[in-house]
Design a protein around this motif. Structure first.
Motif, PDB file in Angstrom:
ATOM      1  N   ASP A 141       0.888  -1.111   0.029  1.00 38.66           N
ATOM      2  CA  ASP A 141      -0.031   0.152  -0.107  1.00 38.66           C
ATOM      3  C   ASP A 141       0.734   1.129   0.123  1.00 38.66           C
ATOM      4  N   ASP A 142       1.891   1.129   0.315  1.00 41.14           N
ATOM      5  CA  ASP A 142       3.042   2.284   0.407  1.00 41.14           C
ATOM      6  C   ASP A 142       3.590   2.322  -1.073  1.00 41.14           C
ATOM      7  N   GLU A 143       3.657   3.669  -1.730  1.00 36.33           N
ATOM      8  CA  GLU A 143       3.764   3.882  -2.835  1.00 36.33           C
ATOM      9  C   GLU A 143       5.297   3.710  -3.214  1.00 36.33           C
ATOM     10  N   GLU A 144       6.186   4.245  -2.375  1.00 37.53           N
ATOM     11  CA  GLU A 144       7.518   3.821  -2.359  1.00 37.53           C
ATOM     12  C   GLU A 144       8.108   2.464  -2.336  1.00 37.53           C
ATOM     13  N   THR A 145       7.438   2.013  -1.522  1.00 40.74           N
ATOM     14  CA  THR A 145       7.968   0.329  -1.345  1.00 40.74           C
ATOM     15  C   THR A 145       7.314  -0.258  -2.438  1.00 40.74           C
ATOM     16  N   ALA A 146       6.000  -0.041  -3.078  1.00 46.29           N
ATOM     17  CA  ALA A 146       5.618  -0.617  -4.523  1.00 46.29           C
ATOM     18  C   ALA A 146       6.611  -0.377  -5.678  1.00 46.29           C
ATOM     19  N   ALA A 147       7.447   0.785  -5.587  1.00 43.87           N
ATOM     20  CA  ALA A 147       7.965   1.229  -6.825  1.00 43.87           C
ATOM     21  C   ALA A 147       9.022   0.444  -6.656  1.00 43.87           C
ATOM     22  N   LEU A 148       9.552  -0.205  -5.602  1.00 41.39           N
ATOM     23  CA  LEU A 148      10.905  -0.896  -5.873  1.00 41.39           C
ATOM     24  C   LEU A 148      10.766  -2.255  -6.348  1.00 41.39           C
ATOM     25  N   ALA A 149       9.631  -2.854  -6.590  1.00 43.99           N
ATOM     26  CA  ALA A 149       9.280  -3.991  -7.408  1.00 43.99           C
ATOM     27  C   ALA A 149       9.637  -3.639  -9.013  1.00 43.99           C
ATOM     28  N   GLU A 150       9.749  -2.404  -9.452  1.00 48.67           N
ATOM     29  CA  GLU A 150      10.126  -1.839 -10.727  1.00 48.67           C
ATOM     30  C   GLU A 150      11.553  -1.490 -10.853  1.00 48.67           C
ATOM     31  N   ASP A 151      12.359  -1.372  -9.850  1.00 47.24           N
ATOM     32  CA  ASP A 151      13.522  -0.942  -9.867  1.00 47.24           C
ATOM     33  C   ASP A 151      14.417  -2.290 -10.497  1.00 47.24           C
ATOM     34  N   PRO A 152      15.021  -1.739 -11.724  1.00 46.22           N
ATOM     35  CA  PRO A 152      16.024  -2.651 -12.252  1.00 46.22           C
ATOM     36  C   PRO A 152      17.425  -2.961 -11.208  1.00 46.22           C
ATOM     37  N   LEU A 153      17.607  -2.154 -10.452  1.00 46.32           N
ATOM     38  CA  LEU A 153      18.802  -2.460  -9.741  1.00 46.32           C
ATOM     39  C   LEU A 153      18.543  -3.385  -8.697  1.00 46.32           C
ATOM     40  N   ILE A 154      17.301  -3.761  -8.258  1.00 47.30           N
ATOM     41  CA  ILE A 154      16.887  -4.757  -7.056  1.00 47.30           C
ATOM     42  C   ILE A 154      16.130  -5.999  -7.928  1.00 47.30           C
ATOM     43  N   PHE A 155      15.444  -5.890  -8.901  1.00 42.79           N
ATOM     44  CA  PHE A 155      14.973  -6.957  -9.767  1.00 42.79           C
ATOM     45  C   PHE A 155      15.319  -6.771 -11.235  1.00 42.79           C
ATOM     46  N   PRO A 156      16.811  -6.630 -11.713  1.00 38.79           N
ATOM     47  CA  PRO A 156      17.010  -6.574 -12.954  1.00 38.79           C
ATOM     48  C   PRO A 156      16.323  -7.395 -13.984  1.00 38.79           C
ATOM     49  N   ASP A 157      15.706  -6.479 -14.911  1.00 38.17           N
ATOM     50  CA  ASP A 157      15.280  -7.077 -16.076  1.00 38.17           C
ATOM     51  C   ASP A 157      16.090  -7.690 -17.314  1.00 38.17           C
ATOM     52  N   ALA A 158      15.537  -7.977 -18.229  1.00 35.72           N
ATOM     53  CA  ALA A 158      16.563  -8.497 -19.348  1.00 35.72           C
ATOM     54  C   ALA A 158      17.381  -7.763 -19.849  1.00 35.72           C
TER      55      ALA A 158
END
Length: 284
Positions: free
Chosen positions: A237-254
């Protein structure tokens, strides 16, 4: 459980106990897709074949951090650190193992198979920059203070540190140079003479629970080894926490993973010579 850099070499396996009782081992087949270095995941790893002795704790990226507002321009290449407007405002990591790969990548070297000549070339280059006064100093994690204060405008840095700095200063940016950056991992392992192996394995399994891994990722901001943690963060529910899921430095995409490489380790027979050369430059 010690947190040691990378997977231990074969010569150190006698110091470790097998992790056959850890449920986390069963999750390793899914890890490659979340950005954890393949050398720490895939069966056939030259240091721990079949992942019998170690599991990933966290991974990270060694790249470049800089203050874009104060510098007034972008940094896109390793060689940008040697620009005239950065004289005396650059730091490099003091540790040989931490520093060398990114500098080699700036020279276009394949760090998965670098040679002794590649190492000595970067030493020659760094010696030249020290003599010119380009490099302010060599640091450990204390580059954080220099970058925050503005004493330093650009530096070698670790991805998780910079994400945390951005919370207080959004002008600080982390760059994976166009030549690429180094991806590394810390591993969990159990000493061979540990008396409470089952309890240690339970602790490993605890950290592999998605909700726990998500909480840890939100705290340390390094590459997370548990793919399901991304959905946990995204549902926050926290916007800043949810944004971490899209950070490629935490979850690198292809796209990010294509720009990262795992450096060949410095071999035992090379270490003494290389350390003498590097430490002479750094002043250790």
């Amino acid at each position: 459980m010690p947190l040691l850099p990378k997977t231990p070499p074969l010569s150190r396996r006698t110091l470790l106990r097998g992790l056959g009782g850890s449920a986390a081992l069963g999750a390793l087949g899914t890890l490659a897709g979340c950005g954890v270095p393949a050398a720490y995941v895939a069966p056939g790893d030259r240091a721990d074949r079949g992942r019998n002795f170690t599991v990933p704790w966290q991974s990270g990226i060694t790249g470049i951090a800089y203050n874009r507002r104060r510098l007034g321009r972008e940094i896109r290449h390793v060689s940008d650190l040697w620009a005239a407007d950065l004289k005396g405002r650059v730091t490099l990591l003091s540790g040989m193992d931490e520093a060398f790969a990114l500098l080699m990548q700036g020279n276009g070297v394949d760090i998965t198979d670098w040679k002794a000549d590649d190492f000595h070339l970067i030493c020659d280059q760094v010696e030249k920059q020290v003599a010119k006064g380009q490099i302010r100093r060599f640091t450990g994690n204390d580059y954080i203070k220099d970058l925050s204060s503005g004493d330093v405008l650009a530096c070698q840095a670790y991805s998780g540190d910079v994400i945390q700095l951005q919370a207080d200063d959004p002008d600080i940016e982390f760059v994976v140079p166009e030549e690429g950056a180094e991806l590394w991992a810390e591993s969990l392992m159990i000493p061979n003479l540990a008396r409470h192996k089952t309890n240690a394995e339970r602790l490993i399994d605890y950290y592999y629970r998605p909700e726990v891994a998500a909480e840890l990722a939100a705290w340390v901001n390094y590459v997370c080894p548990v793919p399901a943690a991304q959905d946990v963060l995204a549902s926050s529910d926290d916007e800043e926490t949810a944004a971490l899921a899209e950070d490629p430095l935490i979850f690198p995409d292809a796209a990010m993973r294509e720009r990262l490489a795992i450096a060949r380790d410095i071999a035992a027979g090379e270490r003494s010579e290389f350390a003498k050369r590097w430490n002479g430059i750094v002043g250790v």
